[in-house]
Design an enzyme around this catalytic site. Structure first.
Site, PDB file in Angstrom:
ATOM      1  N   LYS A  84       0.837  -1.200   0.000  1.00 14.37           N
ATOM      2  CA  LYS A  84       0.000   0.000   0.000  1.00 14.37           C
ATOM      3  C   LYS A  84       0.875   1.254   0.000  1.00 14.37           C
ATOM      4  CE  LYS A  84      -3.817  -2.377   2.212  1.00 14.37           C
ATOM      5  NZ  LYS A  84      -4.467  -2.830   3.431  1.00 14.37           N
ATOM      6  N   GLN A  91      -4.638  -1.558   9.637  1.00 13.35           N
ATOM      7  CA  GLN A  91      -4.525  -2.872   8.994  1.00 13.35           C
ATOM      8  C   GLN A  91      -5.149  -3.950   9.883  1.00 13.35           C
ATOM      9  OE1 GLN A  91      -3.236  -3.440   5.831  1.00 13.35           O
ATOM     10  NE2 GLN A  91      -3.989  -5.517   6.127  1.00 13.35           N
ATOM     11  N   ASP A 142     -10.834   3.025   3.961  1.00 14.51           N
ATOM     12  CA  ASP A 142     -11.142   1.598   3.799  1.00 14.51           C
ATOM     13  C   ASP A 142     -12.639   1.391   3.572  1.00 14.51           C
ATOM     14  OD1 ASP A 142      -9.321  -0.448   3.657  1.00 14.51           O
ATOM     15  OD2 ASP A 142      -9.029  -0.621   5.826  1.00 14.51           O
TER      16      ASP A 142
END
Ligand code: NDP
Length: 285
Positions: free
Chosen positions: A54, A98, A121
């Site tokens: 990422k 995460q 997200d």
């Protein structure tokens, strides 16, 4: 007949080229450099590898990023406090924690603490709710990437029967919702579904998000079905494979995504897209 392969890596590359231009315009015209902060807790090697991917993709697109690492012993309270500070920091446009997190930290507490305007997200209940009511918002990255892949091939979604195998909050449920928003007729299947094949063999579009290697064979589909393989499964020899038996299904499907080079690169690309959107202030406050 052999299926057309939807190459997510190539599509992601093309989209990211356009994003580079969008980011440089944002920097020149608005003086805003999109910034993504990723928080990682613990030493999970897969999580670390995803975070590296990422960060690399962000930097290649001109998006600045940083990673805050915590040991798995961090308390939930401390983690929430860090997120609250990032919420207030005007230089940070996107916050991503995460997953998975250690057992003593409740994921749902973490997700609701992220400012919905920085929730790149797309997991915050506020953004999920907006998606359900058909509003524009941050869509969860993997489902958003799947829809983008289908559209890139001008695949008609409206009126089609989509069967989703898997009902997780990050893939199965939201991809079904996005397909419904595109006027598909949606069936959700999961581990308790009886006669799975009865459902999948009626599908125009199959989304496999199970997490078991090569379980979907051509017997599960009707001739010409479109098959999207979300699964990422590591085999004993270290190689990656999807939930779909690629060589077998390719003979019957009309479109098929590979693993690797399928949905994975698109997931990261949609994260970048959401971060740019956050930097432009396009999400609702
Ligand atoms: P989860 O484990 O959270 O969900 C798996 C789903 O599959 C569950 O709903 C489960 O049912 C269902 N399931 C399990 N076994 C069967 C079966 N035999 N028949 C029908 N349904 C079954 O996984 P995720 O949704 O998080 O991920 C799915 C896969 O996608 C994984 O391989 C993951 O690595 C991959 N992934 C890939 C991403 C990408 O960017 N390409 C991003 C995210 C995930 P039940 O709910 O009843 O338990």
């Amino acid at each position: 007949m052999s299926a057309s392969i939807i190459n997510g890596k190539e599509l992601a590359h093309d989209i990211r080229q356009n994003m580079k231009e969008e980011v440089s315009q944002l920097i020149i015209n608005e003086g805003v450099t999109p910034h993504l902060t990723v928080i990682i807790v613990g030493d999970n090697p897969a999580s670390k590898s995803y975070v590296r991917g990422k960060q690399k993709a962000s930097n290649e697109t001109g998006i600045s990023s940083d990673v805050i690492e915590f040991p798995s012993s961090i308390t939930e309270e401390k983690l929430l406090q860090v997120i609250q500070e990032l919420n207030k920091d005007p230089k940070v446009h996107g916050i991503l924690v995460q997953l998975p997190l250690p057992d003593h930290i409740r994921e749902e507490h973490v997700i609701v603490t992220i400012d919905p305007a920085k929730d790149v997200d797309g997991f915050h209940p506020m953004n999920i709710g907006r998606m359900m009511t058909g509003e524009d918002t941050f869509f969860p990255c993997t489902p958003y990437g799947i829809i983008t892949m289908l559209k890139s091939k001008n695949i008609r979604i409206e009126g089609k029967h989509a069967v989703i195998i898997g009902r997780s909050n990050i893939v199965g449920k939201p991809v079904g919702q996005l397909l419904l928003n595109e006027n598909a007729t949606v069936t959700y299947c999961h581990s308790r579904t009886e006669k799975l094949m009865d459902h999948t063999t009626r599908a125009d579009i199959i989304i496999a998000a199970i997490g078991q290697p090569n379980v979907i064979t051509m017997d599960y589909l009707k001739q010409g079905a479109i098959v999207i393989d979300v699964g990422i499964n590591r085999l004993q020899d270290g190689s990656l494979t999807g939930d779909v038996d690629f060589d077998n299904v390719k003979q019957k499907a009309s479109y098929l995504t590979p693993v690797p080079k399928g949905v994975g690169p698109m997931t990261i690309t949609m994260l970048l897209k959401n971060t740019i959107k956050a930097a432009k202030g396009l999400s609702k406050q």
